[in-house]
Write a protein that holds these residues in place. Sequence first.
Motif, mmCIF file in Angstrom:
data_model
loop_
_atom_site.group_PDB
_atom_site.id
_atom_site.type_symbol
_atom_site.label_atom_id
_atom_site.label_comp_id
_atom_site.label_asym_id
_atom_site.label_seq_id
_atom_site.Cartn_x
_atom_site.Cartn_y
_atom_site.Cartn_z
ATOM 1 N N ASP A 23 39.416 137.417 42.352
ATOM 2 C CA ASP A 23 38.595 137.683 43.539
ATOM 3 C C ASP A 23 38.783 136.553 44.556
ATOM 4 O O ASP A 23 38.296 136.631 45.670
ATOM 5 N N ARG A 24 39.497 135.498 44.159
ATOM 6 C CA ARG A 24 39.656 134.346 45.067
ATOM 7 C C ARG A 24 40.738 134.568 46.108
ATOM 8 O O ARG A 24 41.726 135.250 45.815
ATOM 9 N N CYS A 25 40.543 133.970 47.254
ATOM 10 C CA CYS A 25 41.564 134.061 48.295
ATOM 11 C C CYS A 25 41.547 132.770 49.094
ATOM 12 O O CYS A 25 40.495 132.155 49.277
ATOM 13 N N ASN A 26 42.708 132.361 49.561
ATOM 14 C CA ASN A 26 42.797 131.147 50.377
ATOM 15 C C ASN A 26 42.639 131.455 51.863
ATOM 16 O O ASN A 26 42.634 130.549 52.686
ATOM 17 N N PHE A 27 42.513 132.729 52.242
ATOM 18 C CA PHE A 27 42.215 133.114 53.618
ATOM 19 C C PHE A 27 40.758 133.567 53.703
ATOM 20 O O PHE A 27 40.132 133.845 52.679
ATOM 21 N N ARG A 28 40.268 133.686 54.910
ATOM 22 C CA ARG A 28 38.884 134.135 55.118
ATOM 23 C C ARG A 28 38.857 135.235 56.180
ATOM 24 O O ARG A 28 38.076 135.161 57.130
ATOM 25 N N ILE A 33 36.211 139.217 53.686
ATOM 26 C CA ILE A 33 35.657 138.188 52.792
ATOM 27 C C ILE A 33 34.612 137.359 53.536
ATOM 28 O O ILE A 33 34.769 137.112 54.729
ATOM 29 N N PRO A 34 33.586 136.934 52.827
ATOM 30 C CA PRO A 34 32.616 136.053 53.495
ATOM 31 C C PRO A 34 33.281 134.741 53.911
ATOM 32 O O PRO A 34 34.235 134.300 53.286
ATOM 33 N N ASP A 35 32.746 134.130 54.951
ATOM 34 C CA ASP A 35 33.295 132.885 55.471
ATOM 35 C C ASP A 35 32.834 131.697 54.639
ATOM 36 O O ASP A 35 33.525 130.718 54.455
ATOM 37 N N GLU A 36 31.605 131.773 54.160
ATOM 38 C CA GLU A 36 31.038 130.651 53.407
ATOM 39 C C GLU A 36 30.092 131.205 52.348
ATOM 40 O O GLU A 36 29.893 132.415 52.254
ATOM 41 N N ASP A 37 29.533 130.311 51.548
ATOM 42 C CA ASP A 37 28.601 130.706 50.487
ATOM 43 C C ASP A 37 29.173 131.818 49.609
ATOM 44 O O ASP A 37 28.514 132.826 49.346
ATOM 45 N N ILE A 38 30.398 131.637 49.199
ATOM 46 C CA ILE A 38 31.013 132.663 48.358
ATOM 47 C C ILE A 38 30.711 132.338 46.900
ATOM 48 O O ILE A 38 30.903 131.211 46.457
ATOM 49 N N GLY A 71 44.368 141.490 45.158
ATOM 50 C CA GLY A 71 43.260 140.588 44.923
ATOM 51 C C GLY A 71 42.191 140.839 45.974
ATOM 52 O O GLY A 71 42.179 141.904 46.589
ATOM 53 N N GLY A 72 41.449 139.866 46.239
ATOM 54 C CA GLY A 72 41.726 138.457 46.385
ATOM 55 C C GLY A 72 43.204 138.241 46.713
ATOM 56 O O GLY A 72 43.875 139.118 47.208
ATOM 57 N N THR A 136 42.092 135.279 60.386
ATOM 58 C CA THR A 136 42.142 134.819 58.988
ATOM 59 C C THR A 136 41.326 133.548 58.753
ATOM 60 O O THR A 136 41.101 133.162 57.619
ATOM 61 N N ARG A 137 40.935 132.896 59.846
ATOM 62 C CA ARG A 137 40.272 131.586 59.829
ATOM 63 C C ARG A 137 41.141 130.539 59.129
ATOM 64 O O ARG A 137 40.641 129.605 58.503
ATOM 65 N N ARG A 138 42.452 130.747 59.216
ATOM 66 C CA ARG A 138 43.413 129.790 58.656
ATOM 67 C C ARG A 138 44.581 129.647 59.622
ATOM 68 O O ARG A 138 45.034 130.653 60.200
ATOM 69 N N ASP A 139 45.105 128.423 59.712
ATOM 70 C CA ASP A 139 46.210 128.153 60.625
ATOM 71 C C ASP A 139 47.504 128.292 59.814
ATOM 72 O O ASP A 139 48.135 127.303 59.483
ATOM 73 N N ALA A 140 47.870 129.523 59.494
ATOM 74 C CA ALA A 140 48.931 129.683 58.491
ATOM 75 C C ALA A 140 50.006 130.693 58.892
ATOM 76 O O ALA A 140 50.758 131.152 58.027
#
Length: 332
Positions: A23-28, A33-38, A71-72, A136-140
């Motif tokens: 269920d984990r992911c490195n993107f948001r 997916i929730p941004d925080e409090d996961i 996934g995730g 994605t809230r990621r600089d990727a």
Amino acid sequence: MNEGLLRDKFARTIRDLRISVTDRCNFRCFYCIPDEDITWKRKQELLTYEEIILVAQVAVGLGVEKLRLTGGEPLVRRDIEYLVEELAKIPGVRDLALTTNGDGLKDRAAALRSAGLTRITISCDSLKPETFKVITRRDALQSVLDGIEDVIAAGFPAPKVNCVVIRGLNEDEVADFADFARDTGVSMRFIEYMPLDNGHQWDRSMLVGGREVIDRIQKRHQLLPVQRDTPSETALRYAFADGAPGEIGIIAPVTMPFCGECSRLRLTADGNIRTCLFSMVDHNIRDRLRRGETREQIAQFIIDTVLKKEEGHRINEADFVQPPRTMVFIGG
Ligand code: SAM
């Protein structure tokens, strides 16, 4: 094609099992997916590779032919290559695919291919670094583009790139993505935004329908419809009329639902079978595995669960209720 023993009440045969390995992911991604409090599942709540392999073996014995790891983010689970290798050994698996966000894929594609993976889909919602970051809230972005390049270099046949099109964010990039398909030879898949987001903020006004995507591309490149390989294929496919490489696929579950041809079943990372992305219920298989049920009992449970498969999603009905699990906790 082997005998399909997984038949639902609506005469559909299940041939496709989507397996979420984490269920984990490195993107948001805000729509997934929730941004925080996961609250991630604890390790012991997740199926082990041995448990996943057993379920896959039983499902394939019942007629499933396609497995997709998701996934995730499947690449964040350790030793995913091992799982690929073991699943590839199951007699009867005709297609073993993986959906990834592509980050960290660089230099791994060849190993995944030699482990037995037959296809890879990479998600990429923008070709502009800033928009990519907003979604994605990621600089990727560069890392994902490097991953796509690596998949092409590893010789995977027709890699696919998934793009969820969202009004006001990336609909202006649709034709640029078509150019990307022409330049790289990938198959671009444009997906309609579905109400599976964390904040339950989905709104029809954010949806860019499949028809509009086609119209936008046709303003730049003429397209020709391509015959589907199988009726259960989710995408309406198009080739470039001038013979350029690459392909366009439209996945339009909201405006052009394809539930009548659905051949899919999902296994969540925490060991639940889901009969539809939009199911309101989970069917716990993990406890049965851990109680030591026999393969025959597990097979019967899957057969019985398939009989509960919904006729279709109800996104377009007035009484539609969004499922409690967001996409990241289901497995796309
Ligand atoms: N992490 C992997 C990835 O990014 O591809 C695999 C899991 S992700 C849930 C699988 C796919 O589901 C991605 O292409 C993602 O864009 C899509 N997805 C997630 N939430 C969605 C939504 N609300 N509507 C449409 N597609 C969605």
